[in-house]
Motif scaffolding. Structure first.
Motif, short mmCIF file in Angstrom:
data_model
loop_
_atom_site.label_atom_id
_atom_site.label_comp_id
_atom_site.label_asym_id
_atom_site.label_seq_id
_atom_site.Cartn_x
_atom_site.Cartn_y
_atom_site.Cartn_z
N UNK A 134 0.84 -1.20 0.00
CA UNK A 134 0.00 0.00 0.00
C UNK A 134 0.88 1.25 0.00
N UNK A 135 0.31 2.34 -0.46
CA UNK A 135 1.08 3.60 -0.50
C UNK A 135 1.43 4.06 0.91
N UNK A 149 -0.84 -6.64 2.24
CA UNK A 149 -0.05 -7.29 1.19
C UNK A 149 -0.77 -8.54 0.68
N UNK A 150 -1.33 -9.31 1.61
CA UNK A 150 -2.03 -10.54 1.21
C UNK A 150 -3.24 -10.21 0.34
N UNK A 151 -4.02 -9.16 0.73
CA UNK A 151 -5.19 -8.78 -0.08
C UNK A 151 -4.76 -8.37 -1.49
N UNK A 152 -3.71 -7.55 -1.57
CA UNK A 152 -3.25 -7.12 -2.89
C UNK A 152 -2.72 -8.30 -3.72
N UNK A 153 -2.06 -9.23 -3.05
CA UNK A 153 -1.58 -10.42 -3.74
C UNK A 153 -2.76 -11.23 -4.29
N UNK A 154 -3.79 -11.41 -3.48
CA UNK A 154 -4.98 -12.15 -3.94
C UNK A 154 -5.61 -11.48 -5.15
N UNK A 158 -5.79 -13.09 -8.95
CA UNK A 158 -7.09 -13.24 -9.60
C UNK A 158 -7.08 -12.56 -10.97
N UNK A 159 -6.51 -11.35 -11.04
CA UNK A 159 -6.45 -10.64 -12.32
C UNK A 159 -5.57 -11.37 -13.33
#
Length: 625
Positions: A134-135, A149-154, A158-159
């Motif tokens: 996150x910024x 970090x885990x949420x952004x990785x997920x 997915x993308x």
């Protein structure tokens, strides 16, 4: 100039890479095979960047280079990456077209799957920490950071998987180094360990995408960086130009991407040719005897044993070993059989040439004996003269130096990734035995009145079955690697092959051959669109290992019978000329087809003869249609 002077002059160590590339480009040519091999071993990012920039000319031609279209996306300034990648791809025998997505379009391109190159052969996603961090974050709350970090990785995974599912090309991504400024922002040792653990899990998840999705390939940039002398980051360039990686780091990434491109296009080598003296052991066996060579124990004997171990491991993965040594056969064989530290006994080699002939002659004979091109060979030898002589006579052979410190032998052999493949198949594992069987067939062939008598004595049996999850990787590998008998040059990859095999409108078949000398494994494949009333052969490939036995005609015979059973009225096939498939030019007419156009051939099934040779028996699969 004497032969010795000419050989030494041709040694690649004395070739000025930069001047050689400049001279080639000046005549609108790609560098020749010898210079490309040298380029592939280059590690200087400054030279590679200059060479890559010099090669950025669409007018360059080279008959033996395979075109490849690569699309690159990054959430930051990509810097010299395309020049570095271009240099390495040309080194691997590929003629690249590279395009980079517009700055700031990373998220949109990933979400829509619209990449800057139309129908790319490879999509490369360059990543840095900004994708996952996150910024705003606080080192006082390490749990909150790891959760973000885990949420952004997920979200990223997915993308990527969604985009890759719609893509027609493999998507390559890489692990991401944890920036020192993030790690060092934590003054608590336990929190630093937590963040580092979080980042290791992030990279493990990225690598695991290769296993979870057939279109995604992950390379370990973090691991490669650990083995280089280059700084990952230039802080000034990062702040000034949003360029998070140095040229040295980008050259590591380009090298790893090149290995994937090489494997996906079937451009990797198959044969490792090894010298004995001062290569597989220290010393000259003809002078010191078997008991006097240096092998095993302490340095340098342990270094020679390790290079044997490395070659043994390559053999276990399907690399064909060839021995070429200037020695008396009895002396060399005695050392190989009797030395207690010897790992590569004589039977480890599919072809042995221990004699006083030139190494180039031996390599040429080995290739002919194995039914492979000399361009599939990597040659490791300690003698500059022998290397120069091979480079001069067979520039397509990758020549590696075994002189100098033997401690570096394994790195010299393995680091370039000459033998890389995307997936290891059962046929790969058995390849050394398969090629040894080919040699036995050659010996058996003497004494027959005709070639047909010899083929009948072989007892050839063809088994054809629809491609399944166990054979799809091998079928795709055949499409990528087969050049001589590849009727259209279309290379269906594993995801495309798997999708077609599951579609009732198509038929993808894997063709395996056995004879009195053993099982050749899956050596051929055919992709068919089962239209009504005409079946269209999209491509048919056959390994050069079984060419000359009529197997290709038996495959068409099987296909004709399947089409009849399904009620089709005709079968159509194409022959599209490529630089290397001239051997298949008359195939369709030999199979009884009639030319409709210059590239299209047709067989009306009513009254058509079965082209299967009488010396091949065929195992019929379940009926299709």
């Amino acid at each position: 100039m004497t032969a010795a002077e000419q050989a030494v002059a041709l040694a690649m160590d004395e070739v000025d890479v930069w001047n050689g590339v400049r001279e080639a480009v000046h005549t609108n040519q790609y560098p020749d095979a010898r210079l490309r091999t040298r380029l592939l071993r280059e590690r200087d990012p400054v030279l590679l960047r200059r060479v890559g920039r010099l090669l950025d000319r669409p007018e360059l031609v080279g008959d033996d280079l395979r075109p490849i279209r690569v699309s690159a996306l990054a959430p930051f300034t990509i810097g010299s990456f395309t020049d570095l990648l271009r240099a390495y791809l040309v080194g691997a025998g590929l003629a690249p077209t590279l395009q980079v997505a517009q700055y700031g379009s990373f998220d949109l391109a990933l979400a829509t799957g619209e990449f800057p190159v139309h129908q790319p052969d490879l999509v490369v996603l360059l990543l840095d920490e900004s994708v996952f961090l996150p910024t705003v974050w606080s080192p006082a709350d390490v749990d909150d950071l790891t959760e973000q970090v885990q949420r952004r990785l997920d979200d990223f995974c997915s993308a990527v998987t969604t985009s890759a599912a719609d893509a027609t090309a493999p998507v390559v991504l890489h692990t991401v180094p944890l920036p020192a400024e993030v790690r060092d922002s934590f003054i608590a040792a336990r929190d630093r360990a937590v963040v580092a653990g979080c980042w290791h899990r992030l990279n493990a998840t990225l690598l695991d995408l290769s296993r979870r999705h057939p279109r995604v390939l992950a390379v370990d940039l973090v691991g490669a960086l650990a083995d280089t002398p280059f700084a990952v980051r230039d802080d000034r360039l990062h702040r000034y130009g949003d360029l998070p990686y140095s040229d040295g780091a980008l050259s590591c990434l380009a090298r790893e991407v090149r290995r994937v491109a090489q494997a996906s296009t079937g451009s990797s080598r198959k044969v490792l040719a090894l010298d004995l003296d001062n290569t597989l052991w220290g010393g000259v066996v003809g002078e010191v005897g078997a008991e006097g060579v240096t092998l095993g124990g302490l340095y340098p004997g342990n270094a020679y044993r390790q290079v044997q171990r490395a070659a043994q491991r390559l053999r276990e993965q399907g690399v064909v070993l060839v021995l070429t040594s200037k020695n008396d056969t009895a002396v060399a064989t005695d050392a190989m059989m009797s030395h207690p530290e010897m790992l590569l006994r004589p039977d480890a080699f599919s072809y042995r040439a221990v004699n006083w002939s030139s190494k180039a002659e031996n390599l040429r004979a080995a290739a002919a004996h194995l039914g492979l091109s000399t361009a599939a060979t990597v040659f490791l030898d300690d003698s500059p003269f022998e290397r120069g002589q091979v480079s001069g006579s067979l520039p397509e052979v990758a020549v590696l130096p075994a002189d100098g410190d033997p401690a570096r032998l394994v790195r010299t052999l393995l680091e370039p990734g000459w033998f890389d493949t995307l997936d290891l198949t059962e046929t790969d594992r058995r390849r050394p035995e398969l090629y040894r069987g080919r040699a036995e067939r050659s010996t058996f062939s003497t004494g027959f009145g005709s070639s047909q008598d010899y083929l009948r004595a072989l007892g050839i049996h063809l088994a054809v079955e629809p491609a399944n999850r166990y054979t799809a990787a091998r079928v795709a590998q055949l499409a990528a690697r087969t050049n001589q008998f590849n009727l259209t040059g279309v290379r269906f990859d594993q995801p495309a092959t798997t999708a077609m095999a599951a579609d009732p409108g198509y038929l993808v078949a894997a063709c395996a051959v056995t004879d009195r000398f053993g099982d050749e494994g899956v050596v051929g494949a055919v992709w068919v669109c089962r239209g009504a009333p005409t079946w269209e052969v999209l491509n048919l490939v056959l390994s050069c290992r079984v060419l000359g036995r009529g197997v290709e005609l038996a495959i068409v015979g099987w296909l004709v019978r399947q089409a009849r059973l399904a009620g089709a009225a005709a079968v159509e096939g194409r022959y599209t000329p490529t630089a290397k498939n001239g051997a298949a030019r008359d195939f369709w007419t030999r199979a009884g087809f009639t030319a409709v156009t210059a590239e299209l051939y047709r067989l009306d099934l009513r009254g058509a003869d079965d082209p299967t040779p009488d010396w091949i028996s065929t195992e019929e699969p379940q009926q299709h249609g």
